[in-house]
Motif scaffolding. Sequence first.
Motif, PDB file in Angstrom:
ATOM      1  N   CYS A   1      -5.921  -0.658  -4.515  1.00 19.93           N
ATOM      2  CA  CYS A   1      -6.540   0.437  -3.758  1.00 19.93           C
ATOM      3  C   CYS A   1      -7.734   1.040  -4.495  1.00 19.93           C
TER       4      CYS A   1
ATOM      5  N   GLY B   1      -4.569   5.666  -6.262  1.00 22.71           N
ATOM      6  CA  GLY B   1      -4.431   5.345  -7.684  1.00 22.71           C
ATOM      7  C   GLY B   1      -3.269   5.996  -8.399  1.00 22.71           C
ATOM      8  N   ALA B   2      -2.355   6.611  -7.674  1.00 27.95           N
ATOM      9  CA  ALA B   2      -1.305   7.377  -8.342  1.00 27.95           C
ATOM     10  C   ALA B   2       0.091   6.763  -8.279  1.00 27.95           C
ATOM     11  N   CYS B   3       0.398   5.964  -7.260  1.00 26.89           N
ATOM     12  CA  CYS B   3       1.792   5.539  -7.079  1.00 26.89           C
ATOM     13  C   CYS B   3       2.112   4.163  -7.660  1.00 26.89           C
ATOM     14  N   GLY B   4       1.130   3.298  -7.763  1.00 29.05           N
ATOM     15  CA  GLY B   4       1.341   1.964  -8.313  1.00 29.05           C
ATOM     16  C   GLY B   4       1.872   0.939  -7.330  1.00 29.05           C
ATOM     17  N   VAL B   5       2.102   1.317  -6.088  1.00 31.92           N
ATOM     18  CA  VAL B   5       2.663   0.385  -5.098  1.00 31.92           C
ATOM     19  C   VAL B   5       1.752  -0.820  -4.869  1.00 31.92           C
ATOM     20  N   CYS B   6       0.457  -0.634  -4.964  1.00 33.73           N
ATOM     21  CA  CYS B   6      -0.502  -1.695  -4.641  1.00 33.73           C
ATOM     22  C   CYS B   6      -0.820  -2.596  -5.832  1.00 33.73           C
TER      23      CYS B   6
ATOM     24  N   ARG C   1       0.829  -1.188   0.000  1.00 25.00           N
ATOM     25  CA  ARG C   1       0.000   0.000   0.000  1.00 25.00           C
ATOM     26  C   ARG C   1       0.869   1.247   0.000  1.00 25.00           C
ATOM     27  N   GLY C   2       0.489   2.222  -0.814  1.00 22.60           N
ATOM     28  CA  GLY C   2       1.201   3.487  -0.850  1.00 22.60           C
ATOM     29  C   GLY C   2       0.229   4.623  -0.685  1.00 22.60           C
ATOM     30  N   CYS C   3      -0.054   5.332  -1.773  1.00 22.57           N
ATOM     31  CA  CYS C   3      -0.874   6.545  -1.720  1.00 22.57           C
ATOM     32  C   CYS C   3      -2.341   6.267  -1.419  1.00 22.57           C
ATOM     33  N   GLY C   4      -2.822   5.091  -1.776  1.00 18.23           N
ATOM     34  CA  GLY C   4      -4.232   4.766  -1.581  1.00 18.23           C
ATOM     35  C   GLY C   4      -5.159   5.505  -2.511  1.00 18.23           C
TER      36      GLY C   4
ATOM     37  N   LEU D   1      -4.894  -1.941  -9.705  1.00 21.01           N
ATOM     38  CA  LEU D   1      -4.466  -1.268  -8.473  1.00 21.01           C
ATOM     39  C   LEU D   1      -5.439  -1.701  -7.381  1.00 21.01           C
TER      40      LEU D   1
HETATM   41  S1  FES Z   1      -1.556   2.642  -3.185  1.00 22.53           S
HETATM   42 FE1  FES Z   1      -0.870   4.083  -4.660  1.00 22.53          FE
HETATM   43  S2  FES Z   1      -1.865   3.419  -6.453  1.00 22.53           S
HETATM   44 FE2  FES Z   1      -2.663   2.095  -4.940  1.00 22.53          FE
END
Ligand code: FES
Length: 102
Positions: free
Chosen positions: A77, A40-45, A35-38, A75
């Motif tokens: 999130c 839709g912007a960072c792609g971590v999830c 999980r990152g930004c939550g 994604l």
């Molecule tokens: S947590 Fe950043 S895109 Fe899903």
Amino acid sequence: MGFSITLQPDNLTFIAEVGETILEAATKHGHTLPRGCGDGACGVCKGNVLQGTVDHGKSTDIGLSAEERDAGMVLFCCAKPTSDLVIERREMSSSWDMLDWD
Ligand code: FES
């Protein structure tokens, strides 16, 4: 009513209520996903949908490219199940994956 989600490679199953994202449902049931930004912007999830369909919700082209989407990636999130799912999480490799950006 909800949708069954089976998480691989752990083979864990949980339920997502209608309108819930995969990440929200997993967290509610005590399963940890990257999980990152939550938002839709960072792609971590990012992860794979092996079976089933989703509504990509607020996913952005920055977080998930069209090619990745076509390849079955989502994604977590943002994606909301529209059927029962089998998904595959990626390995969490750093504390970056666990940041809480809320
Ligand atoms: S947590 Fe950043 S895109 Fe899903």
